[in-house]
Design a protein around this motif. Structure first.
Motif, mmCIF file in Angstrom:
data_model
loop_
_atom_site.group_PDB
_atom_site.id
_atom_site.type_symbol
_atom_site.label_atom_id
_atom_site.label_comp_id
_atom_site.label_asym_id
_atom_site.label_seq_id
_atom_site.Cartn_x
_atom_site.Cartn_y
_atom_site.Cartn_z
ATOM 1 N N TYR A 286 1.576 -1.509 2.779
ATOM 2 C CA TYR A 286 1.189 -0.384 1.918
ATOM 3 C C TYR A 286 -0.183 0.130 2.344
ATOM 4 O O TYR A 286 -1.071 -0.663 2.672
ATOM 5 C CB TYR A 286 1.205 -0.835 0.457
ATOM 6 C CG TYR A 286 2.615 -1.241 0.060
ATOM 7 C CD1 TYR A 286 3.521 -0.300 -0.379
ATOM 8 C CD2 TYR A 286 3.036 -2.567 0.192
ATOM 9 C CE1 TYR A 286 4.831 -0.654 -0.692
ATOM 10 C CE2 TYR A 286 4.341 -2.935 -0.129
ATOM 11 C CZ TYR A 286 5.232 -1.973 -0.561
ATOM 12 O OH TYR A 286 6.519 -2.334 -0.855
ATOM 13 N N PHE A 287 -0.343 1.449 2.338
ATOM 14 C CA PHE A 287 -1.582 2.040 2.869
ATOM 15 C C PHE A 287 -2.271 2.935 1.848
ATOM 16 O O PHE A 287 -1.653 3.834 1.274
ATOM 17 C CB PHE A 287 -1.271 2.854 4.129
ATOM 18 C CG PHE A 287 -0.632 2.021 5.216
ATOM 19 C CD1 PHE A 287 -1.340 0.990 5.824
ATOM 20 C CD2 PHE A 287 0.674 2.242 5.596
ATOM 21 C CE1 PHE A 287 -0.748 0.198 6.799
ATOM 22 C CE2 PHE A 287 1.278 1.467 6.575
ATOM 23 C CZ PHE A 287 0.558 0.440 7.182
ATOM 24 N N SER A 288 -3.569 2.691 1.686
ATOM 25 C CA SER A 288 -4.375 3.536 0.800
ATOM 26 C C SER A 288 -4.769 4.797 1.571
ATOM 27 O O SER A 288 -4.626 4.864 2.798
ATOM 28 C CB SER A 288 -5.634 2.779 0.386
ATOM 29 O OG SER A 288 -6.410 2.514 1.539
ATOM 30 N N VAL A 289 -5.324 5.758 0.836
ATOM 31 C CA VAL A 289 -5.835 6.983 1.478
ATOM 32 C C VAL A 289 -6.863 6.593 2.542
ATOM 33 O O VAL A 289 -6.860 7.133 3.657
ATOM 34 C CB VAL A 289 -6.496 7.886 0.414
ATOM 35 C CG1 VAL A 289 -7.205 9.058 1.058
ATOM 36 C CG2 VAL A 289 -5.461 8.363 -0.592
ATOM 37 N N LYS A 290 -7.717 5.629 2.185
ATOM 38 C CA LYS A 290 -8.766 5.170 3.100
ATOM 39 C C LYS A 290 -8.134 4.628 4.394
ATOM 40 O O LYS A 290 -8.589 4.941 5.497
ATOM 41 C CB LYS A 290 -9.565 4.063 2.408
ATOM 42 C CG LYS A 290 -10.970 3.925 2.873
ATOM 43 C CD LYS A 290 -11.693 3.068 1.852
ATOM 44 C CE LYS A 290 -12.884 2.384 2.437
ATOM 45 N NZ LYS A 290 -13.447 1.421 1.495
ATOM 46 N N ASN A 291 -7.095 3.819 4.266
ATOM 47 C CA ASN A 291 -6.406 3.269 5.454
ATOM 48 C C ASN A 291 -5.894 4.409 6.342
ATOM 49 O O ASN A 291 -6.027 4.366 7.563
ATOM 50 C CB ASN A 291 -5.176 2.434 5.068
ATOM 51 C CG ASN A 291 -5.496 1.196 4.291
ATOM 52 O OD1 ASN A 291 -4.723 0.793 3.428
ATOM 53 N ND2 ASN A 291 -6.625 0.565 4.558
ATOM 54 N N VAL A 292 -5.287 5.417 5.708
ATOM 55 C CA VAL A 292 -4.691 6.517 6.497
ATOM 56 C C VAL A 292 -5.793 7.291 7.224
ATOM 57 O O VAL A 292 -5.703 7.546 8.430
ATOM 58 C CB VAL A 292 -3.867 7.476 5.595
ATOM 59 C CG1 VAL A 292 -3.305 8.637 6.411
ATOM 60 C CG2 VAL A 292 -2.743 6.731 4.881
#
Ligand SMILES: C[S@@+](CC[C@H](N)C(=O)[O-])C[C@H]1O[C@@H](n2cnc3c(N)ncnc32)[C@H](O)[C@@H]1O
Length: 271
Positions: A197-203
């Motif tokens: 699962y990816f947060s906005v920050k990760n993306v």
């Protein structure tokens, strides 16, 4: 390449099994239909006339068909044998086939596309959540995009209110499954593979400094997630109200960072 080939084989088998009834399920689930409409509305705001679209994990080509009907050309890519078969079938018989090209290719091997350039890279409904490190796909984006090209990535984030509240029904594991760093095991058509699962920050971190964020939106913060079919069928009137609430608040902090999916759209600003 450090990919676990078992993971890729399982993803291929799972989605190949699902591919034959994928469209029927998608169309029969009101929340999936609504979410897809929201994604398309979002994407259309950032597409320019005659843009060339590269679609990652295009599945059976539902969105490709939509964008082609609006006049865009779409290069569809997917890893799964079954999904590729379904796209080929879909576009062998319809008039839009002149707008569509199809290539079986993992988004971790986008160099296989060659030296073609695109204006818009699109990935819908969590295909990218099948890898642990988004960089393995995003590292190819600069070489595939024209100047001022845009990316629109629809991914599953770690915080999904409708999953978290399952804690009150005693479903502890399910409630917190998205928060695990090592990902969780998905079971699609009896085949297990890992989902991350990816947060906005990760993306945004994976896109890097050359990409400027244009818009963040979420899907299904208030609307029950598509898997909660019982609620959807029992309270259709309430669901419509919740859809409208989502539509009003989906672009506003903090609602634009949580939900079943998030839509991250960014522009490539290379020198
Ligand atoms: C939930 S489906 C979404 C399909 C489509 N985007 C849609 O909106 O209906 C996820 C898709 O991701 C694809 N996928 C998963 N891992 C992939 C990879 N490494 N490269 C390309 N496609 C992948 C699967 O084959 C499947 O078609």
């Amino acid at each position: 390449m450090n990919f676990d080939s078992e993971q890729f084989n399982n993803v291929n088998t799972a989605f190949s099994r699902q591919s034959v009834f994928y469209d029927d399920y998608d169309i029969s689930n009101p929340t999936l239909t609504w979410m897809r409409q929201q994604v398309r509305k979002h994407a259309l705001k950032f597409l320019k006339p005659n843009d060339k679209i590269l679609e990652l994990n295009s599945g059976t080509g539902l969105d490709a068909e939509f964008f082609a009907s609006k006049g865009y050309s779409v290069h569809c890519t997917d890893l799964s044998d079954g999904m590729i078969n379904e796209i080929k079938k879909k576009f062998s018989s319809v008039s839009l086939s002149d707008k569509i090209t199809i290539q079986q290719c993992s988004f971790t091997e986008l160099d296989k596309i060659g030296d073609k350039k695109f204006d818009f890279i699109f990935s819908n409904f969590g295909g990218l959540n099948c890898i642990s490190d988004l960089n393995e796909a995003t590292k190819f984006f600069p070489s595939l995009l024209n100047k001022k090209g845009r990316v629109c990535l629809v991914v599953l984030p770690p915080v999904c209110p409708w999953e978290l509240i399952q804690l009150f029904r005693g479903k502890v594991k399910f409630a917190f499954r998205r928060l695990k760093k090592e990902g969780t095991i998905a079971n699609v058509e009896g085949v297990k593979f890992r989902t991350y699962y990816f947060s906005v920050k990760n993306v945004l971190r994976s896109l890097g400094n050359e990409f400027k964020l244009l818009k963040l939106e979420s899907l299904a913060v208030f609307t029950p997630i598509p898997q909660m079919e019982k609620i959807l069928k029992k309270f259709p009137g309430l669901i419509k109200i919740l859809n409208k609430t989502d539509e009003k608040l989906c672009g506003i902090f903090p609602f634009n960072r949580i939900g079943d999916h998030i839509i991250v759209t960014a522009e490539y600003n290379a020198n």
